[in-house]
Design a protein around this motif. Structure first.
Motif, PDB file in Angstrom:
ATOM      1  N   ALA A  80       0.816  -1.214   0.000  1.00 32.56           N
ATOM      2  CA  ALA A  80       0.000   0.000   0.000  1.00 32.56           C
ATOM      3  C   ALA A  80       0.848   1.262   0.000  1.00 32.56           C
ATOM      4  O   ALA A  80       0.321   2.363  -0.106  1.00 32.56           O
ATOM      5  N   MET A  81       2.173   1.128   0.100  1.00 37.40           N
ATOM      6  CA  MET A  81       3.015   2.317   0.281  1.00 37.40           C
ATOM      7  C   MET A  81       3.154   3.161  -0.974  1.00 37.40           C
ATOM      8  O   MET A  81       3.199   4.375  -0.915  1.00 37.40           O
ATOM      9  N   GLY A  82       3.232   2.537  -2.122  1.00 37.83           N
ATOM     10  CA  GLY A  82       3.270   3.282  -3.367  1.00 37.83           C
ATOM     11  C   GLY A  82       4.496   4.158  -3.523  1.00 37.83           C
ATOM     12  O   GLY A  82       5.546   3.922  -2.915  1.00 37.83           O
ATOM     13  N   ASP A  83       4.349   5.198  -4.328  1.00 37.10           N
ATOM     14  CA  ASP A  83       5.477   6.083  -4.617  1.00 37.10           C
ATOM     15  C   ASP A  83       5.585   7.170  -3.554  1.00 37.10           C
ATOM     16  O   ASP A  83       4.858   7.181  -2.558  1.00 37.10           O
ATOM     17  N   ASP A  84       6.490   8.123  -3.782  1.00 32.07           N
ATOM     18  CA  ASP A  84       6.720   9.176  -2.799  1.00 32.07           C
ATOM     19  C   ASP A  84       5.479  10.041  -2.593  1.00 32.07           C
ATOM     20  O   ASP A  84       5.213  10.494  -1.467  1.00 32.07           O
ATOM     21  N   ASP A  85       4.713  10.283  -3.653  1.00 32.18           N
ATOM     22  CA  ASP A  85       3.502  11.091  -3.515  1.00 32.18           C
ATOM     23  C   ASP A  85       2.472  10.386  -2.636  1.00 32.18           C
ATOM     24  O   ASP A  85       1.832  11.016  -1.782  1.00 32.18           O
ATOM     25  N   ALA A  86       2.304   9.069  -2.841  1.00 28.58           N
ATOM     26  CA  ALA A  86       1.364   8.303  -2.019  1.00 28.58           C
ATOM     27  C   ALA A  86       1.826   8.265  -0.565  1.00 28.58           C
ATOM     28  O   ALA A  86       1.019   8.377   0.361  1.00 28.58           O
ATOM     29  N   MET A  87       3.129   8.128  -0.358  1.00 26.85           N
ATOM     30  CA  MET A  87       3.669   8.129   0.997  1.00 26.85           C
ATOM     31  C   MET A  87       3.422   9.471   1.678  1.00 26.85           C
ATOM     32  O   MET A  87       3.036   9.533   2.850  1.00 26.85           O
ATOM     33  N   ALA A  88       3.637  10.556   0.947  1.00 31.05           N
ATOM     34  CA  ALA A  88       3.422  11.890   1.512  1.00 31.05           C
ATOM     35  C   ALA A  88       1.954  12.095   1.883  1.00 31.05           C
ATOM     36  O   ALA A  88       1.644  12.696   2.925  1.00 31.05           O
ATOM     37  N   GLU A  89       1.051  11.593   1.057  1.00 28.58           N
ATOM     38  CA  GLU A  89      -0.376  11.736   1.338  1.00 28.58           C
ATOM     39  C   GLU A  89      -0.759  10.941   2.588  1.00 28.58           C
ATOM     40  O   GLU A  89      -1.505  11.432   3.444  1.00 28.58           O
ATOM     41  N   PHE A  90      -0.242   9.722   2.699  1.00 26.20           N
ATOM     42  CA  PHE A  90      -0.494   8.923   3.902  1.00 26.20           C
ATOM     43  C   PHE A  90       0.038   9.641   5.135  1.00 26.20           C
ATOM     44  O   PHE A  90      -0.642   9.742   6.158  1.00 26.20           O
ATOM     45  N   ALA A  91       1.261  10.154   5.054  1.00 27.48           N
ATOM     46  CA  ALA A  91       1.874  10.843   6.180  1.00 27.48           C
ATOM     47  C   ALA A  91       1.056  12.062   6.585  1.00 27.48           C
ATOM     48  O   ALA A  91       0.869  12.340   7.779  1.00 27.48           O
ATOM     49  N   ARG A  92       0.547  12.792   5.602  1.00 27.30           N
ATOM     50  CA  ARG A  92      -0.263  13.975   5.891  1.00 27.30           C
ATOM     51  C   ARG A  92      -1.531  13.590   6.656  1.00 27.30           C
ATOM     52  O   ARG A  92      -1.936  14.285   7.602  1.00 27.30           O
ATOM     53  N   ASP A  93      -2.142  12.471   6.268  1.00 30.61           N
ATOM     54  CA  ASP A  93      -3.332  11.998   6.980  1.00 30.61           C
ATOM     55  C   ASP A  93      -3.004  11.633   8.432  1.00 30.61           C
ATOM     56  O   ASP A  93      -3.777  11.942   9.349  1.00 30.61           O
ATOM     57  N   ILE A  94      -1.867  10.981   8.647  1.00 32.45           N
ATOM     58  CA  ILE A  94      -1.478  10.597  10.005  1.00 32.45           C
ATOM     59  C   ILE A  94      -1.200  11.834  10.856  1.00 32.45           C
ATOM     60  O   ILE A  94      -1.604  11.919  12.021  1.00 32.45           O
TER      61      ILE A  94
END
Length: 294
Positions: free
Chosen positions: A40-54
């Motif tokens: 589910a980690m995906g690329d850097d953009d997906a990681m940044a979006e997940f981090a922003r949600d957390i």
């Protein structure tokens, strides 16, 4: 037209925030454990979006814990090192060489990538593994699997200490034996064990499917533990979804209020689950779930 569209966007954003208020109040101070799978980690953009949600979850008063996997990354390094790897009943057989690679990838590469992403979004995060402070004490799960651990004792105090300091814990799923041996722990299993020890309000299992599907192939949005057991017995829940739902059942039995299996590839999946009426994915909770504590 562009100005009008901007006005519509602002109106929708304001309406969404207003509608989220009851859920923000509902989860204030709650512990939410999020299992973030490697797929589910995906690329850097997906990681940044997940981090922003957390970071947002922490900002509005929740206590999130991220427990991560890293299977694809482990596979990649094992291949590059020419170390043979195979699975038995869905679990990686882990010999001495493999457990060293697993620890290197999970506690090093993957853990720090998530910590860095959260910090880049303005949050405070600390990376840990289940070995730190004897957080996850294990015994061997099955001799056939080698150094694959089954949690037998969980010390969650270090996580509570981090909550008090306003820090988001990011936990690599490793465990330690009473003799000091390092164990590879299934990420879902580690997340379930920690959520039970913390008496979490929610355990969110992010994966690469849309949720638990019923007999007709549609995603089931709400189930009780007994309904899950019946679907497993009937063969409707099968394959890789069995260990996820079994983790959910064990977590609920340990005191977690509810577990949700979510497609982590969907943008803002965690926020949709927690802060909207419709939620996301498949919610598993007891019929007699008591009202939330004030």
């Amino acid at each position: 037209m562009k100005v009008q569209n901007m006005q519509i966007d602002r109106t929708e954003t304001a309406r969404t925030l207003s509608q989220a208020l009851p859920y923000l109040q509902r989860y204030s101070g709650a512990v939410v454990v999020v299992k973030f799978g490697g797929n589910a980690m995906g690329d850097d953009d997906a990681m940044a979006e997940f981090a922003r949600d957390i970071v947002l979850m922490r900002q509005v008063g929740l206590n999130p814990v991220v427990v991560h996997g890293g299977g694809p990354m482990i596979n990649d390094l094992l291949n590059r090192l020419n170390i043979d790897s195979h699975f038995v009943r869905g679990k990686r057989v882990t010999d001495k060489a493999t457990v060293e690679v697993v620890e290197m990838v999970l506690a090093g590469q993957v853990n720090k990538r998530i910590v860095n992403a959260i910090c880049a979004q303005g949050g405070r995060a600390v990376g840990l593994s289940g070995k730190d402070d004897n957080m996850i004490v294990c015994e061997a799960d099955d001799p056939e699997l080698g150094f694959v651990g089954k949690p037998v004792d969980v010390n969650a105090q270090v996580l509570r200490d981090l909550f008090d300091a306003g820090i988001i814990p990011v936990v690599a799923p490793l465990g330690v034996g009473r003799d000091g041996q390092t164990y590879n722990v299934n990420g879902d299993t580690a997340a379930g064990a920690l959520s039970g020890a913390l008496q979490a309000d929610r355990l969110l299992l992010l994966t690469d499917v849309s949720g638990v599907k019923g007999k007709d192939g549609d995603v089931l949005t709400a189930m009780t533990p007994q309904e899950v057991r019946d679907l497993i017995a009937e063969g409707v829940i099968a394959g890789g979804m069995i260990p996820k739902t079994e983790t959910a059942l064990a977590a609920i039995e340990a005191g977690v209020r509810a577990v949700v299996i979510i497609d982590g590839r969907v943008p803002n999946a965690c926020l949709m689950e927690l802060f909207t009426e419709q939620g996301a994915g498949s919610l598993i909770k007891p019929d007699d779930l008591p009202p939330p504590a004030e």
